[in-house]
Design a protein around this motif. Sequence first.
Motif, PDB file in Angstrom:
ATOM      1  N   GLU A  28      54.685  12.453  -6.556  1.00  0.00           N
ATOM      2  CA  GLU A  28      54.213  13.785  -6.944  1.00  0.00           C
ATOM      3  C   GLU A  28      52.905  14.128  -6.237  1.00  0.00           C
ATOM      4  OE1 GLU A  28      52.412  15.653 -10.966  1.00  0.00           O
ATOM      5  OE2 GLU A  28      54.396  14.740 -11.165  1.00  0.00           O
ATOM      6  N   ALA A  29      51.976  13.169  -6.183  1.00  0.00           N
ATOM      7  CA  ALA A  29      50.693  13.404  -5.511  1.00  0.00           C
ATOM      8  C   ALA A  29      50.898  13.651  -4.016  1.00  0.00           C
ATOM      9  CB  ALA A  29      49.756  12.223  -5.736  1.00  0.00           C
ATOM     10  N   LEU A  30      51.797  12.901  -3.396  1.00  0.00           N
ATOM     11  CA  LEU A  30      52.090  13.103  -1.969  1.00  0.00           C
ATOM     12  C   LEU A  30      52.721  14.467  -1.725  1.00  0.00           C
ATOM     13  CD1 LEU A  30      53.369   9.537  -1.103  1.00  0.00           C
ATOM     14  CD2 LEU A  30      51.400  10.678  -0.035  1.00  0.00           C
ATOM     15  N   ASP A  31      53.602  14.893  -2.613  1.00  0.00           N
ATOM     16  CA  ASP A  31      54.217  16.216  -2.481  1.00  0.00           C
ATOM     17  C   ASP A  31      53.167  17.317  -2.591  1.00  0.00           C
ATOM     18  OD1 ASP A  31      56.706  15.028  -2.180  1.00  0.00           O
ATOM     19  OD2 ASP A  31      57.369  15.462  -4.241  1.00  0.00           O
ATOM     20  N   GLU A  32      52.244  17.168  -3.530  1.00  0.00           N
ATOM     21  CA  GLU A  32      51.174  18.157  -3.688  1.00  0.00           C
ATOM     22  C   GLU A  32      50.266  18.188  -2.459  1.00  0.00           C
ATOM     23  OE1 GLU A  32      49.053  17.490  -7.321  1.00  0.00           O
ATOM     24  OE2 GLU A  32      50.850  17.781  -8.550  1.00  0.00           O
TER      25      GLU A  32
ATOM     26  N   VAL B  48      55.493   5.598   2.593  1.00  0.00           N
ATOM     27  CA  VAL B  48      55.497   5.253   1.163  1.00  0.00           C
ATOM     28  C   VAL B  48      56.898   5.395   0.583  1.00  0.00           C
ATOM     29  CG1 VAL B  48      54.710   6.036  -1.116  1.00  0.00           C
ATOM     30  CG2 VAL B  48      53.062   5.736   0.747  1.00  0.00           C
ATOM     31  N   MET B  49      57.529   6.525   0.812  1.00  0.00           N
ATOM     32  CA  MET B  49      58.795   6.778   0.148  1.00  0.00           C
ATOM     33  C   MET B  49      59.962   6.015   0.768  1.00  0.00           C
ATOM     34  SD  MET B  49      57.534   8.199  -2.346  1.00  0.00           S
ATOM     35  CE  MET B  49      59.077   8.006  -3.215  1.00  0.00           C
ATOM     36  N   ASP B  50      59.878   5.696   2.051  1.00  0.00           N
ATOM     37  CA  ASP B  50      60.932   4.869   2.654  1.00  0.00           C
ATOM     38  C   ASP B  50      60.965   3.491   2.014  1.00  0.00           C
ATOM     39  OD1 ASP B  50      61.638   6.950   4.314  1.00  0.00           O
ATOM     40  OD2 ASP B  50      60.809   6.055   6.145  1.00  0.00           O
ATOM     41  N   GLU B  51      59.810   2.993   1.623  1.00  0.00           N
ATOM     42  CA  GLU B  51      59.735   1.672   0.989  1.00  0.00           C
ATOM     43  C   GLU B  51      59.890   1.764  -0.528  1.00  0.00           C
ATOM     44  OE1 GLU B  51      59.193  -2.483   0.575  1.00  0.00           O
ATOM     45  OE2 GLU B  51      59.615  -1.299   2.350  1.00  0.00           O
TER      46      GLU B  51
ATOM     47  N   ALA C 299      55.619   0.115 -12.828  1.00  0.00           N
ATOM     48  CA  ALA C 299      55.856   0.293 -11.391  1.00  0.00           C
ATOM     49  C   ALA C 299      56.611   1.585 -11.124  1.00  0.00           C
ATOM     50  CB  ALA C 299      56.629  -0.902 -10.832  1.00  0.00           C
ATOM     51  N   LEU C 300      57.594   1.865 -11.932  1.00  0.00           N
ATOM     52  CA  LEU C 300      58.386   3.083 -11.759  1.00  0.00           C
ATOM     53  C   LEU C 300      57.541   4.329 -12.009  1.00  0.00           C
ATOM     54  CD1 LEU C 300      61.182   4.180 -11.118  1.00  0.00           C
ATOM     55  CD2 LEU C 300      61.794   3.872 -13.520  1.00  0.00           C
ATOM     56  N   ALA C 301      56.780   4.342 -13.075  1.00  0.00           N
ATOM     57  CA  ALA C 301      55.924   5.489 -13.388  1.00  0.00           C
ATOM     58  C   ALA C 301      54.866   5.697 -12.313  1.00  0.00           C
ATOM     59  CB  ALA C 301      55.275   5.304 -14.752  1.00  0.00           C
ATOM     60  N   THR C 302      54.294   4.612 -11.829  1.00  0.00           N
ATOM     61  CA  THR C 302      53.267   4.699 -10.791  1.00  0.00           C
ATOM     62  C   THR C 302      53.850   5.271  -9.504  1.00  0.00           C
ATOM     63  OG1 THR C 302      52.087   2.851 -11.771  1.00  0.00           O
ATOM     64  CG2 THR C 302      51.587   3.357  -9.482  1.00  0.00           C
ATOM     65  N   THR C 303      55.043   4.833  -9.146  1.00  0.00           N
ATOM     66  CA  THR C 303      55.697   5.333  -7.938  1.00  0.00           C
ATOM     67  C   THR C 303      56.029   6.812  -8.070  1.00  0.00           C
ATOM     68  OG1 THR C 303      56.570   3.159  -7.410  1.00  0.00           O
ATOM     69  CG2 THR C 303      57.697   5.038  -6.425  1.00  0.00           C
TER      70      THR C 303
ATOM     71  N   ASP D 126      43.207  11.700  -4.616  1.00  0.00           N
ATOM     72  CA  ASP D 126      44.142  11.401  -5.695  1.00  0.00           C
ATOM     73  C   ASP D 126      45.312  10.572  -5.165  1.00  0.00           C
ATOM     74  OD1 ASP D 126      45.182  11.675  -8.422  1.00  0.00           O
ATOM     75  OD2 ASP D 126      46.692  12.973  -7.495  1.00  0.00           O
ATOM     76  N   CYS D 127      45.791  10.899  -3.984  1.00  0.00           N
ATOM     77  CA  CYS D 127      46.865  10.109  -3.373  1.00  0.00           C
ATOM     78  C   CYS D 127      46.411   8.670  -3.158  1.00  0.00           C
ATOM     79  CB  CYS D 127      47.300  10.715  -2.036  1.00  0.00           C
ATOM     80  SG  CYS D 127      48.457  12.054  -2.215  1.00  0.00           S
ATOM     81  N   GLY D 128      45.184   8.492  -2.713  1.00  0.00           N
ATOM     82  CA  GLY D 128      44.662   7.153  -2.507  1.00  0.00           C
ATOM     83  C   GLY D 128      44.567   6.359  -3.794  1.00  0.00           C
ATOM     84  N   GLU D 129      44.148   7.021  -4.863  1.00  0.00           N
ATOM     85  CA  GLU D 129      44.063   6.338  -6.146  1.00  0.00           C
ATOM     86  C   GLU D 129      45.445   5.941  -6.646  1.00  0.00           C
ATOM     87  OE1 GLU D 129      41.883   9.193  -8.439  1.00  0.00           O
ATOM     88  OE2 GLU D 129      39.954   8.465  -7.709  1.00  0.00           O
ATOM     89  N   ARG D 130      46.392   6.820  -6.441  1.00  0.00           N
ATOM     90  CA  ARG D 130      47.765   6.516  -6.876  1.00  0.00           C
ATOM     91  C   ARG D 130      48.411   5.457  -5.978  1.00  0.00           C
ATOM     92  NH1 ARG D 130      49.089   9.839 -11.085  1.00  0.00           N
ATOM     93  NH2 ARG D 130      47.706  11.610 -11.307  1.00  0.00           N
TER      94      ARG D 130
END
Length: 147
Positions: A90-94, A122-125, A81-85, A56-60
């Motif tokens: 959320e997927a990374l947190d899970e 991901v989140m740093d960028e 872009a904002l919604a996708t990020t 799921d993280c990969g798809e997102r």
Amino acid sequence: MSALDRAEIDRALALDATWADRTREAWLAMMALAVFGDLKAPRIGGVPRLRKKALDCGERLRAALAGRAWIPQPRERLKNALATTLALREALDELAAAAGELDGGADRAAFGASVDALRAAVMDELGPRANAWAALLDRRGEADDNG
């Protein structure tokens, strides 16, 4: 400013190709550990669920890295872009939470480190970019309110 400037939006949405390539490679390395690594979970089915979260993280991530030229309106490009990020965060947190539940396996530490590294990259960028995109949307909203 009564309308969003297309060139400004294009610049704001442009992602560094080198960063995108490194991020894809980081996901692939993490996924290899998720699929082929020696990981143990305290409950039956825990590792397969972890693999689904990794996928799921990969798809997102793919969605976050994708171009948005196909979206005709600049405001909608920013919103997408904002919604996708946010969905990727959320997927990374899970995934990080699921990785924290692993209780054994020779690759447990390496997998956890790969998840943390991917999440940070991901989140740093994208974290600061998401804030900038939100600010652009807010600026447009203020222009609409004043116009």
